[in-house]
Each structure stands twice: as structure tokens, then as C-alpha cells.
Design an enzyme around this catalytic site. Structure first.
Site, PDB file in Angstrom:
ATOM      1  N   LYS A  13       0.914  -0.819   0.282  1.00 54.49           N
ATOM      2  CA  LYS A  13       0.099  -0.311   0.375  1.00 54.49           C
ATOM      3  C   LYS A  13       0.709   0.931  -0.119  1.00 54.49           C
ATOM      4  O   LYS A  13       0.595   2.139  -0.907  1.00 54.49           O
ATOM      5  CB  LYS A  13      -0.895   0.083   0.922  1.00 54.49           C
ATOM      6  N   ARG A  88     -10.313   1.099   9.017  1.00 50.85           N
ATOM      7  CA  ARG A  88      -9.225  -0.242   9.477  1.00 50.85           C
ATOM      8  C   ARG A  88     -10.402  -0.889  10.186  1.00 50.85           C
ATOM      9  O   ARG A  88     -10.023  -2.176  10.376  1.00 50.85           O
ATOM     10  CB  ARG A  88      -7.690  -0.344   9.464  1.00 50.85           C
ATOM     11  N   ARG A 127      11.907  -6.917   5.520  1.00 53.69           N
ATOM     12  CA  ARG A 127      11.699  -5.763   4.671  1.00 53.69           C
ATOM     13  C   ARG A 127      12.538  -4.738   5.798  1.00 53.69           C
ATOM     14  O   ARG A 127      12.837  -5.222   6.868  1.00 53.69           O
ATOM     15  CB  ARG A 127      10.336  -5.200   4.985  1.00 53.69           C
ATOM     16  N   ARG A 160      11.241  -2.956  11.095  1.00 49.58           N
ATOM     17  CA  ARG A 160      10.295  -1.729  12.592  1.00 49.58           C
ATOM     18  C   ARG A 160      10.008  -3.058  13.486  1.00 49.58           C
ATOM     19  O   ARG A 160      10.123  -4.433  12.777  1.00 49.58           O
ATOM     20  CB  ARG A 160       9.061  -1.827  10.998  1.00 49.58           C
ATOM     21  N   ARG A 171      -0.290  -9.141  12.904  1.00 48.38           N
ATOM     22  CA  ARG A 171      -1.356  -8.280  12.116  1.00 48.38           C
ATOM     23  C   ARG A 171      -2.525  -8.817  11.297  1.00 48.38           C
ATOM     24  O   ARG A 171      -3.505  -8.311  11.002  1.00 48.38           O
ATOM     25  CB  ARG A 171      -0.077  -6.947  11.853  1.00 48.38           C
TER      26      ARG A 171
HETATM   27  P1  AMP Z   1       0.878   0.239   9.608  1.00 48.83           P
HETATM   28  O1  AMP Z   1       2.282   1.082   9.199  1.00 48.83           O
HETATM   29  O2  AMP Z   1      -0.366   0.586   8.318  1.00 48.83           O
HETATM   30  O3  AMP Z   1       0.634  -1.293   8.959  1.00 48.83           O
HETATM   31  O4  AMP Z   1      -0.018   0.520  10.777  1.00 48.83           O
HETATM   32  C1  AMP Z   1       1.455   0.610  12.106  1.00 48.83           C
HETATM   33  C2  AMP Z   1       0.469   0.196  13.030  1.00 48.83           C
HETATM   34  O5  AMP Z   1      -0.360   1.529  13.474  1.00 48.83           O
HETATM   35  C3  AMP Z   1      -1.088  -1.080  13.166  1.00 48.83           C
HETATM   36  O6  AMP Z   1      -0.441  -2.168  13.224  1.00 48.83           O
HETATM   37  C4  AMP Z   1      -1.800  -0.123  13.912  1.00 48.83           C
HETATM   38  O7  AMP Z   1      -1.073  -0.476  15.814  1.00 48.83           O
HETATM   39  C5  AMP Z   1      -1.440   1.674  13.891  1.00 48.83           C
HETATM   40  N1  AMP Z   1      -2.258   2.052  13.438  1.00 48.83           N
HETATM   41  C6  AMP Z   1      -1.777   2.644  11.791  1.00 48.83           C
HETATM   42  N2  AMP Z   1      -3.613   3.053  11.094  1.00 48.83           N
HETATM   43  C7  AMP Z   1      -4.466   2.767  11.586  1.00 48.83           C
HETATM   44  C8  AMP Z   1      -5.737   2.668  12.190  1.00 48.83           C
HETATM   45  N3  AMP Z   1      -6.524   3.107  11.097  1.00 48.83           N
HETATM   46  N4  AMP Z   1      -6.628   2.047  13.301  1.00 48.83           N
HETATM   47  C9  AMP Z   1      -5.622   1.749  14.098  1.00 48.83           C
HETATM   48  N5  AMP Z   1      -4.569   1.686  13.864  1.00 48.83           N
HETATM   49  C10 AMP Z   1      -4.116   1.290  13.002  1.00 48.83           C
END
Ligand code: AMP
Length: 215
Positions: A13, A88, A127, A160, A171
Site C-alpha cells: 500500500k 481499518r 523488509r 520495523r 497483524r
Molecule cells: P501500518 O504501517 O499501516 O501497518 O500501521 C502500523 C500500526 O499502526 C498498526 O499495526 C496499528 O497498531 C497502528 N495503526 C495504523 N493505522 C491505524 C488505524 N487506522 N487504526 C488503528 N491503528 C492503526
């Protein structure tokens, strides 16, 4: 163009949103990136979200809602946006509807990028991200020519903290249970476009562009 880009963690994404934002001339808003910045800068938002993020669970909808409504009120989203990692949950879909309605606007498309779960684990566990500029590498498919350093800025490459196998599995579970149902909600509204996310980033991008033109 007002777009939501959704798909499992690691589906690409971020990479595709960056390319699309350049080609369409609209801002790319990643809630994960905003949260990671807040953690790094030790802001109150970051302190609240840090432990939840490290466990692979979702931070509370209310926190994300405040963050996104503040962000969508800024001048630079006037010509459109690509949302990456938001909404989400079903509640976040309702939050986004409310924010857009207040602004007298609505979504044009929701793109669901898909790849197999096995491929996701492979992509995420390899990654590496530059700690200084955020450039993304992969140990097998896109290694840095400078080894452990970033090709662009010489910054250190790191994994990360939520890209370990155990957290990746969590996740993915959270994605299946809480995020996938929102694809159905958008499908019912006639907004959803499915795009195959396997292959090189440029192939996926070509597919994405073709779908968006056709849709
Ligand atoms: P990502 O980089 O999008 O995978 O986000 C990393 C982490 O940030 C996720 O595993 C959540 O803990 C938190 N996070 C990011 N976006 C959201 C969202 N829209 N709602 C809730 N938690 C989020």
C-alpha cells in the site's frame, strides 16, 4: 481524486500510494507513518500508541479519528488524497463518512490490493526501512547497494519493531477480523475495485492505473 487504498499489512500500500500520489498530484496520508513519526518524536499521541503498535493490535478508533479529522482539515488535501492504512474498522468507516460529509465531499474509489498470506510473511520479514528518510528495502528482492546503509542518505537500515514473525501473524489476524469486513461495506456501496498485488511494484502500479481509469 479521493481514494482509500486497502489490503493486508505488507501488500504494498505504501509503495503504491507514494507512486499514485505523485502521478495524481494528491497527498498521501498513511496513519501508520503519522503514528510512527509521533512515536519517534515522543509526542503525546505517540506515547499513547506505542505499546499497542508494537503488539500488532489497532490503536483506539477515537485517537485515529481525531488524528485524521485534523489532517483532513488542512489546506493540502484540497485537490484530493490517498488514504493508506485508514479506515481499518467499521467504526473508522463511519468516522471517515462523517468527516467527509462535514467537508461536503465523498470518496471516489476504494482499492483493495490482494496477495497471498505466505507472500505477505515473506515480504514483511525481509523488509528494512531507513531510520532517517523512510526509504523501504527488502533483503532479497530489493537490497540496498550499500549493505546496511541507505542508498539515498546513508542512514541506518532497521527492521520495523512490528515486522517480526509473531507480530506479523497478529497483524494479519487483526486484518482478517476487523479490516476485511470494511471491504464488503465499500463493495455494497459500489466503490470497491480489486487489484492483484503480486509482482514487481511497477507491474502492480500499471494494473492499478488501468483499473482506476477503467472504473
Ligand atoms: P501500518 O504501517 O499501516 O501497518 O500501521 C502500523 C500500526 O499502526 C498498526 O499495526 C496499528 O497498531 C497502528 N495503526 C495504523 N493505522 C491505524 C488505524 N487506522 N487504526 C488503528 N491503528 C492503526
Amino acid at each position: 481524486m479521493r481514494l482509500v487504498l486497502m489490503g493486508m499489512p505488507g501488500v504494498g500500500k505504501g509503495t503504491q500510494a507514494m507512486r499514485l500520489s505523485e502521478s495524481l498530484g494528491v497527498v498521501h496520508l498513511s496513519t501508520g507513518d503519522i503514528l510512527r513519526e509521533a512515536v519517534k518524536a515522543e509526542m503525546p499521541l505517540g506515547l499513547k500508541a506505542k505499546d499497542t503498535m508494537a503488539s500488532g493490535k489497532l490503536v483506539p478508533d477515537e485517537l485515529i479519528g481525531d488524528m485524521i479529522s485534523e489532517r483532513l482539515a488542512r489546506q493540502d488535501v484540497g485537490s484530493g488524497f490517498i488514504l493508506d492504512g485508514f479506515p481499518r474498522t467499521i467504526e473508522q468507516v463511519a468516522i471517515l463518512d462523517r468527516v467527509l460529509e462535514q467537508r461536503g465531499t465523498s470518496l471516489d474509489r476504494v482499492v483493495l490490493l490482494g496477495v497471498s498470506e505466505q507472500e505477505i510473511v515473506r515480504r514483511l520479514s525481509g523488509r528494512r526501512v531507513c531510520e532517517s528518510c523512510g526509504a523501504v528495502y527488502h533483503m532479497e528482492s530489493k537490497p540496498s547497494s550499500k549493505g546496511e546503509a541507505c542508498e539515498r542518505c546513508d542512514g541506518a537500515l532497521a527492521q520495523r519493531s512490528d515486522d517480526t514473525e509473531e507480530v506479523i501473524r497478529e497483524r494479519l489476524r487483526v486484518y482478517r477480523e476487523q479490516t476485511l469486513p470494511i471491504a464488503d461495506a465499500y463493495r455494497e456501496r459500489g466503490l470497491l475495485v480489486n487489484v492483484e498485488g503480486t509482482g514487481a511494484p511497477e507491474e502492480v502500479f500499471a494494473r492499478l492505473q488501468a483499473e482506476l481509469v477503467a472504473a
